[in-house]
Design a protein around this motif. Structure first.
Motif, PDB file in Angstrom:
ATOM      1  N   PHE A  52       0.838  -1.201   0.000  1.00  0.00           N
ATOM      2  CA  PHE A  52       0.000   0.000   0.000  1.00  0.00           C
ATOM      3  C   PHE A  52       0.874   1.252   0.000  1.00  0.00           C
ATOM      4  O   PHE A  52       0.653   2.201   0.752  1.00  0.00           O
ATOM      5  N   LYS A  53       1.881   1.230  -0.878  1.00  0.00           N
ATOM      6  CA  LYS A  53       2.799   2.369  -0.971  1.00  0.00           C
ATOM      7  C   LYS A  53       2.084   3.622  -1.443  1.00  0.00           C
ATOM      8  O   LYS A  53       2.473   4.743  -1.096  1.00  0.00           O
ATOM      9  N   GLU A  54       1.021   3.434  -2.228  1.00  0.00           N
ATOM     10  CA  GLU A  54       0.291   4.586  -2.774  1.00  0.00           C
ATOM     11  C   GLU A  54      -0.433   5.365  -1.681  1.00  0.00           C
ATOM     12  O   GLU A  54      -0.879   6.508  -1.910  1.00  0.00           O
ATOM     13  N   SER A  55      -0.582   4.788  -0.502  1.00  0.00           N
ATOM     14  CA  SER A  55      -1.256   5.481   0.608  1.00  0.00           C
ATOM     15  C   SER A  55      -0.346   5.533   1.832  1.00  0.00           C
ATOM     16  O   SER A  55      -0.793   5.314   2.952  1.00  0.00           O
ATOM     17  N   ASP A  56       0.919   5.780   1.581  1.00  0.00           N
ATOM     18  CA  ASP A  56       1.917   5.911   2.651  1.00  0.00           C
ATOM     19  C   ASP A  56       2.006   4.651   3.509  1.00  0.00           C
ATOM     20  O   ASP A  56       2.160   4.721   4.737  1.00  0.00           O
ATOM     21  N   ASN A  57       1.876   3.513   2.866  1.00  0.00           N
ATOM     22  CA  ASN A  57       1.983   2.215   3.545  1.00  0.00           C
ATOM     23  C   ASN A  57       0.916   2.015   4.634  1.00  0.00           C
ATOM     24  O   ASN A  57       1.102   1.215   5.547  1.00  0.00           O
ATOM     25  N   ARG A  58      -0.200   2.700   4.498  1.00  0.00           N
ATOM     26  CA  ARG A  58      -1.247   2.591   5.506  1.00  0.00           C
ATOM     27  C   ARG A  58      -2.556   2.153   4.857  1.00  0.00           C
ATOM     28  O   ARG A  58      -2.922   2.598   3.768  1.00  0.00           O
ATOM     29  N   LEU A  59      -3.267   1.281   5.588  1.00  0.00           N
ATOM     30  CA  LEU A  59      -4.594   0.816   5.158  1.00  0.00           C
ATOM     31  C   LEU A  59      -5.605   1.298   6.187  1.00  0.00           C
ATOM     32  O   LEU A  59      -5.532   0.943   7.370  1.00  0.00           O
ATOM     33  N   THR A  60      -6.551   2.134   5.746  1.00  0.00           N
ATOM     34  CA  THR A  60      -7.535   2.715   6.671  1.00  0.00           C
ATOM     35  C   THR A  60      -8.977   2.507   6.214  1.00  0.00           C
ATOM     36  O   THR A  60      -9.897   2.756   6.990  1.00  0.00           O
ATOM     37  N   GLU A  61      -9.172   2.060   4.954  1.00  0.00           N
ATOM     38  CA  GLU A  61     -10.523   1.850   4.435  1.00  0.00           C
ATOM     39  C   GLU A  61     -10.562   0.560   3.623  1.00  0.00           C
ATOM     40  O   GLU A  61      -9.573   0.187   2.981  1.00  0.00           O
ATOM     41  N   PHE A  62     -11.706  -0.084   3.621  1.00  0.00           N
ATOM     42  CA  PHE A  62     -11.851  -1.306   2.833  1.00  0.00           C
ATOM     43  C   PHE A  62     -11.741  -1.019   1.341  1.00  0.00           C
ATOM     44  O   PHE A  62     -11.317  -1.870   0.558  1.00  0.00           O
ATOM     45  N   SER A  63     -12.128   0.170   0.943  1.00  0.00           N
ATOM     46  CA  SER A  63     -12.074   0.507  -0.483  1.00  0.00           C
ATOM     47  C   SER A  63     -10.646   0.454  -1.032  1.00  0.00           C
ATOM     48  O   SER A  63     -10.448   0.300  -2.248  1.00  0.00           O
ATOM     49  N   GLN A  64      -9.630   0.563  -0.159  1.00  0.00           N
ATOM     50  CA  GLN A  64      -8.239   0.488  -0.605  1.00  0.00           C
ATOM     51  C   GLN A  64      -7.829  -0.923  -1.033  1.00  0.00           C
ATOM     52  O   GLN A  64      -6.745  -1.107  -1.597  1.00  0.00           O
ATOM     53  N   LEU A  65      -8.695  -1.896  -0.779  1.00  0.00           N
ATOM     54  CA  LEU A  65      -8.380  -3.272  -1.157  1.00  0.00           C
ATOM     55  C   LEU A  65      -8.691  -3.558  -2.622  1.00  0.00           C
ATOM     56  O   LEU A  65      -8.404  -4.660  -3.106  1.00  0.00           O
ATOM     57  N   ARG A  66      -9.240  -2.594  -3.330  1.00  0.00           N
ATOM     58  CA  ARG A  66      -9.562  -2.799  -4.742  1.00  0.00           C
ATOM     59  C   ARG A  66      -8.303  -3.221  -5.523  1.00  0.00           C
ATOM     60  O   ARG A  66      -7.258  -2.571  -5.441  1.00  0.00           O
ATOM     61  N   GLY A  67      -8.442  -4.324  -6.225  1.00  0.00           N
ATOM     62  CA  GLY A  67      -7.344  -4.821  -7.043  1.00  0.00           C
ATOM     63  C   GLY A  67      -6.274  -5.589  -6.280  1.00  0.00           C
ATOM     64  O   GLY A  67      -5.317  -6.072  -6.886  1.00  0.00           O
ATOM     65  N   LYS A  68      -6.417  -5.721  -4.967  1.00  0.00           N
ATOM     66  CA  LYS A  68      -5.408  -6.409  -4.164  1.00  0.00           C
ATOM     67  C   LYS A  68      -5.752  -7.895  -4.016  1.00  0.00           C
ATOM     68  O   LYS A  68      -6.898  -8.317  -4.188  1.00  0.00           O
ATOM     69  N   LYS A  69      -4.738  -8.678  -3.647  1.00  0.00           N
ATOM     70  CA  LYS A  69      -4.940 -10.094  -3.357  1.00  0.00           C
ATOM     71  C   LYS A  69      -5.282 -10.219  -1.868  1.00  0.00           C
ATOM     72  O   LYS A  69      -4.437  -9.926  -1.020  1.00  0.00           O
ATOM     73  N   VAL A  70      -6.512 -10.654  -1.610  1.00  0.00           N
ATOM     74  CA  VAL A  70      -7.003 -10.625  -0.232  1.00  0.00           C
ATOM     75  C   VAL A  70      -7.637 -11.970   0.129  1.00  0.00           C
ATOM     76  O   VAL A  70      -8.457 -12.504  -0.624  1.00  0.00           O
ATOM     77  N   ALA A  71      -7.272 -12.508   1.279  1.00  0.00           N
ATOM     78  CA  ALA A  71      -7.942 -13.692   1.832  1.00  0.00           C
ATOM     79  C   ALA A  71      -9.144 -13.213   2.631  1.00  0.00           C
ATOM     80  O   ALA A  71      -8.993 -12.434   3.581  1.00  0.00           O
ATOM     81  N   ILE A  72     -10.316 -13.638   2.225  1.00  0.00           N
ATOM     82  CA  ILE A  72     -11.539 -13.105   2.838  1.00  0.00           C
ATOM     83  C   ILE A  72     -12.296 -14.155   3.665  1.00  0.00           C
ATOM     84  O   ILE A  72     -13.449 -13.954   4.030  1.00  0.00           O
ATOM     85  N   GLY A  73     -11.624 -15.266   4.009  1.00  0.00           N
ATOM     86  CA  GLY A  73     -12.261 -16.290   4.831  1.00  0.00           C
ATOM     87  C   GLY A  73     -12.485 -17.570   4.054  1.00  0.00           C
ATOM     88  O   GLY A  73     -12.554 -17.570   2.824  1.00  0.00           O
ATOM     89  N   SER A  74     -12.588 -18.645   4.761  1.00  0.00           N
ATOM     90  CA  SER A  74     -12.799 -19.944   4.120  1.00  0.00           C
ATOM     91  C   SER A  74     -14.286 -20.172   3.862  1.00  0.00           C
ATOM     92  O   SER A  74     -15.150 -19.551   4.480  1.00  0.00           O
ATOM     93  N   LYS A  75     -14.574 -21.049   2.939  1.00  0.00           N
ATOM     94  CA  LYS A  75     -15.953 -21.401   2.642  1.00  0.00           C
ATOM     95  C   LYS A  75     -16.599 -21.981   3.902  1.00  0.00           C
ATOM     96  O   LYS A  75     -16.023 -22.810   4.591  1.00  0.00           O
ATOM     97  N   GLY A  76     -17.816 -21.527   4.186  1.00  0.00           N
ATOM     98  CA  GLY A  76     -18.518 -22.017   5.366  1.00  0.00           C
ATOM     99  C   GLY A  76     -18.212 -21.260   6.635  1.00  0.00           C
ATOM    100  O   GLY A  76     -18.723 -21.599   7.694  1.00  0.00           O
ATOM    101  N   SER A  77     -17.375 -20.222   6.541  1.00  0.00           N
ATOM    102  CA  SER A  77     -17.021 -19.465   7.744  1.00  0.00           C
ATOM    103  C   SER A  77     -17.854 -18.198   7.857  1.00  0.00           C
ATOM    104  O   SER A  77     -18.325 -17.639   6.865  1.00  0.00           O
TER     105      SER A  77
END
Length: 455
Positions: A143-168
């Protein structure tokens, strides 16, 4: 001597009375006891004893659900109740298992905000157990484009994200949060991974972020502490999310709350958290509810990193309606029996009380009708005799029936002499005998009058 003899005879009358009715009272007493026994056995079957074994659906073995289940297992074993802790994929699977009568699951830990409540009308909440904050672990260099900080979910656009396993529950809740942030699984490179697989991919730079829903005390969080360059998201829109989703609570995680040694988090951060709840079916045994909550209260005293001591178990943030006995426990504490008696003894006393109360509700009105019933039977007997007397008195004018009428009166007199009447109704008996004498005298007078006229 005469007075002593008279007194002796008077003294013997109560004894003769008791002997006369003794067998009758014994018979009625035995019949009454037999009835009570039958009713007691029926109610004993209708009010089942609490189970000696319960099966609890939790979550993964590295999560707080499973850790809580193991502690509960240890505590309830001391009371003679076996708890089988079943590891599952999480809330979605737990809901399915609890709703399936063939699964054998009695209780389940459910993450708030996941269930469609209308689909499970038979479910009830026993208590909220702890907050489950949503932790978003991310790589700073992603997240270098935002000073290496993540403060909003919208910043996850286009990123590789683990969002939980099936059934969780993590997956279901993450999907709602992403949707509220204008994202979908198509806007990110979503991966459905277990907690352990997600961590391994994040530390090996194969993921940019991992969304994890877990209590602050969960062992799985400790695995993220040792890696440099991995931080926790500071959610600046936390308050807004709690307004949109009422089952979420805004929490503040002070700096170093996860680890003072590794300084995680490195500053105070805002989080949002659903409440993990213990859920059962509406037919759960009330005695087991009190036992579970009593022990849960002791277990949860140690879960205090992001909550106030004594805050849980609670009625806050629950999806399903409260079970009545659980609500009474949380409002008023354990019952008198459970406060002063061992669990096993309290269960049996409560069970017997539940049987005696319906029995009294049946027997007390029944006893109130006994005098009325006895009075009705007495009036019925007397009515039959008075009907006979009326007929005899009517026939008294027939001079040819004098002997027959006198014989009929004698027979009625014999009936009266053998009539069994309660002691309290003795006046009725003597009134009857007086009336019989009056009819006899009237027959004699009429007969004498007719004979006089013939002369």
């Amino acid at each position: 001597m005469t007075n002593k003899s008279s007194l002796s005879k008077i003294g013997k009358k109560p004894m003769r009375f008791l002997q006369k009715y003794r067998n009758k009272y014994i018979t009625w007493s035995l019949a009454f006891l037999a009835l009570l026994t039958v009713l007691f056995v029926i109610l004993w079957q209708l009010i089942p004893a609490p189970p000696k074994k319960i099966v609890l659906a939790t979550g993964g073995t590295s999560g707080l659900y499973y850790a809580f289940g193991e502690k509960l297992k240890t505590e309830l074993a001391k009371e003679g109740v076996e708890v089988e802790v079943k590891s599952t994929a999480g809330t979605v699977e737990n809901l399915a298992l609890l709703s399936d009568p063939k699964s054998g699951i009695d209780l389940a830990i459910i993450q708030g905000g996941v269930a469609e409540v209308d689909h499970y009308p038979e479910f009830v909440s026993l208590a909220g157990l702890f907050y489950e904050p949503i932790w978003v672990w991310y790589r700073e260099d992603s997240f270098k484009e935002s000073d290496n900080r993540l403060t909003e979910f919208s910043q996850l656009r286009g990123k590789k994200v683990a969002i939980g396993s099936k059934g969780s529950g993590t997956l279901v809740l993450t999907q709602k949060l992403l949707q509220a942030s204008g994202l979908s699984e198509n806007n990110i490179n979503a991966e459905y991974l277990s907690t352990e697989d997600a961590r391994l991919k994040l530390v090996s730079s194969q993921l940019d972020a991992v969304i994890l829903v877990s209590g602050a005390e969960a062992p799985s969080l400790k695995d993220y502490l040792y890696y440099p360059g991995i931080r926790i998201m500071q959610l600046e829109q936390a308050e807004a999310f709690t307004r949109i989703f009422p089952y979420l609570t805004k929490l503040n995680a002070p700096r170093g709350v996860l680890s003072i040694e590794f300084d995680r988090p490195r500053r105070d951060i805002d989080l949002i958290a659903p409440t993990a709840a213990l859920v059962a079916k509406s037919n759960v045994n009330p005695a087991i509810v009190s036992l579970i909550l009593d022990n849960a209260q002791d277990i949860l005293k140690t879960n205090s990193k992001l909550q106030k001591p004594g805050q849980f178990p609670s009625q806050i943030g629950l999806d399903f309606p409260m079970q009545s006995d659980a609500e009474n426990y949380l409002n008023d504490g354990p019952s008198f029996l459970h406060r002063h008696l061992p669990y096993g003894t309290a269960v049996w006393v409560a069970r017997i009380a539940k049987i005696l109360i319906p029995l009294l509700a049946i027997l007390i009105p029944l006893f109130s009708y006994v005098p009325s019933l006895q009075n009705f039977r007495l009036k019925l007997k007397l009515s039959r005799i008075y009907t006979q007397l009326k007929v005899i008195e009517k026939n008294a004018l027939d001079p040819n029936r004098f002997e027959e009428n006198m014989n009929d009166v004698a027979k009625i007199q014999e009936q009266a002499n053998h009539l069994k009447i309660p002691a309290l109704d003795t006046k009725e008996l003597y009134d009857l005998k007086g009336h019989i004498d009056e009819v006899r005298e009237r027959i004699k007078q009429i007969h004498a009058s007719i004979q006089e006229e013939k002369k």
